[in-house]
Design a protein around this motif. Structure first.
Motif, PDB file in Angstrom:
ATOM      1  N   UNK A  35       0.819  -1.216   0.000  1.00  0.00           N
ATOM      2  CA  UNK A  35       0.000   0.000   0.000  1.00  0.00           C
ATOM      3  C   UNK A  35       0.854   1.268   0.000  1.00  0.00           C
ATOM      4  N   UNK A  36       0.243   2.358  -0.449  1.00  0.00           N
ATOM      5  CA  UNK A  36       0.901   3.656  -0.355  1.00  0.00           C
ATOM      6  C   UNK A  36       1.192   3.957   1.121  1.00  0.00           C
ATOM      7  N   UNK A  41      -4.614   4.283   4.982  1.00  0.00           N
ATOM      8  CA  UNK A  41      -5.034   4.042   6.372  1.00  0.00           C
ATOM      9  C   UNK A  41      -4.787   2.596   6.810  1.00  0.00           C
ATOM     10  N   UNK A  42      -4.024   2.380   7.885  1.00  0.00           N
ATOM     11  CA  UNK A  42      -3.699   1.019   8.326  1.00  0.00           C
ATOM     12  C   UNK A  42      -4.928   0.150   8.598  1.00  0.00           C
ATOM     13  N   UNK A  43      -5.955   0.717   9.225  1.00  0.00           N
ATOM     14  CA  UNK A  43      -7.152  -0.073   9.507  1.00  0.00           C
ATOM     15  C   UNK A  43      -7.849  -0.487   8.220  1.00  0.00           C
ATOM     16  N   UNK A  44      -7.804   0.384   7.204  1.00  0.00           N
ATOM     17  CA  UNK A  44      -8.394   0.033   5.910  1.00  0.00           C
ATOM     18  C   UNK A  44      -7.609  -1.088   5.254  1.00  0.00           C
ATOM     19  N   UNK A  45      -6.291  -1.069   5.379  1.00  0.00           N
ATOM     20  CA  UNK A  45      -5.463  -2.150   4.840  1.00  0.00           C
ATOM     21  C   UNK A  45      -5.873  -3.479   5.468  1.00  0.00           C
ATOM     22  N   UNK A  84      -8.616  -8.774   4.900  1.00  0.00           N
ATOM     23  CA  UNK A  84      -9.633  -9.721   5.365  1.00  0.00           C
ATOM     24  C   UNK A  84     -10.726  -9.906   4.317  1.00  0.00           C
ATOM     25  N   UNK A  85     -11.099  -8.812   3.653  1.00  0.00           N
ATOM     26  CA  UNK A  85     -12.150  -8.880   2.641  1.00  0.00           C
ATOM     27  C   UNK A  85     -11.711  -9.706   1.433  1.00  0.00           C
ATOM     28  N   UNK A 113      -8.663   0.079  -5.380  1.00  0.00           N
ATOM     29  CA  UNK A 113      -9.616   0.394  -4.323  1.00  0.00           C
ATOM     30  C   UNK A 113      -9.397   1.821  -3.823  1.00  0.00           C
ATOM     31  N   UNK A 114     -10.470   2.603  -3.716  1.00  0.00           N
ATOM     32  CA  UNK A 114     -10.367   3.948  -3.160  1.00  0.00           C
ATOM     33  C   UNK A 114     -10.089   3.877  -1.665  1.00  0.00           C
ATOM     34  N   UNK A 115      -9.215   4.768  -1.174  1.00  0.00           N
ATOM     35  CA  UNK A 115      -8.830   4.702   0.231  1.00  0.00           C
ATOM     36  C   UNK A 115      -9.920   5.200   1.172  1.00  0.00           C
ATOM     37  N   UNK A 116     -10.908   5.966   0.653  1.00  0.00           N
ATOM     38  CA  UNK A 116     -11.956   6.502   1.520  1.00  0.00           C
ATOM     39  C   UNK A 116     -13.229   5.668   1.467  1.00  0.00           C
TER      40      UNK A 116
END
Length: 229
Positions: free
Chosen positions: A73-74, A78-82, A87-88, A164-167
């Motif tokens: 990832x860039x 966001x770490x939680x999004x990663x 998991x997804x 995937x968009x980060x937001x």
């Protein structure tokens, strides 16, 4: 989903390609037959109408060992999004593998080149994609996500890239990843029809579906018929 788009056919270095963007859907009403549902998602056909694109799919040999990877990832992703994205991806692999089709997906091992690559880029919904280094992907405007597939002269898929968009809202990550990975099987058209909002990953107007619906699984089995017992 909200990111469907017109199939954009182009000639890239790796061969023809198609991307799912904001208007890649067909409008129908009521529950469709299995045949009509499959032809809609596989070859962009309205019920009773002709195919408007040629179906594409992974070759039988490749389909039984499809490698899925996630790029580094860039730095500011966001770490939680990663964590949620990873998991997804595992959830989506499990769902597709359990559909009963002649498909088997797995995470790419270290050193293996993925057939399907998720890019976690520092871009937000509505931005032009940049930083993937994939010609034909960078520069396209992203919704929640964007899937692009390439195929050879025999209509066999050769590569898929999912950005995937980060937001992306946390609640949307699992359903969006499931849909994008399912579309990367060659089922590139969504359906705008309220009947499918809560039962199909191909719904144009819903990000609520966490499991493949019965007709989603049937479409995968038709596209990748299991071996006769």
């Amino acid at each position: 989903m909200t990111l469907r788009g017109l199939l954009l056919l182009g000639l890239l270095a790796a061969g023809p390609a198609a991307s799912a963007q904001e208007d890649d859907f067909l409008v129908t009403s009521g529950r469709l037959s299995g045949e009509d549902f499959y032809r809609l998602v596989a070859c962009r056909a309205l019920p009773g109408g002709p195919c408007t694109v040629d179906p594409v799919r992974w070759s039988p040999e490749k389909a039984l060992d499809l490698k899925v990877g996630i790029t580094v990832p860039a730095p500011d992703y966001p770490p939680e999004t990663i964590r949620r994205m990873s998991q997804a991806v595992d959830h989506a692999i499990s769902e597709i593998n359990s559909a009963g089709a002649a498909l088997h997906l797995r995470r790419a091992l270290e050193g293996e080149r993925p057939d399907i690559t998720f890019h976690l880029a520092s871009i937000r919904e509505g931005d032009a994609i940049e930083g993937t280094g994939v010609w034909g992907v960078d520069g396209q405007v992203i919704g929640a996500a964007l899937v692009t597939v390439w195929w050879d002269i025999g209509q066999d898929l050769t590569e898929a890239v999912i950005v995937m968009a980060e937001d992306l809202p946390a609640a949307d990550i699992r359903p969006v990843v499931l849909e994008e990975l399912t579309q990367a099987m060659g089922l590139m058209t969504d359906i705008r029809n309220p009947t499918y909002d809560d039962v199909s990953v191909f719904s144009e107007d819903s990000n609520r579906v966490l499991r493949l619906g019965s007709q989603d699984k049937e479409a995968l089995r038709r596209h990748y018929p299991p071996a006769e017992p």
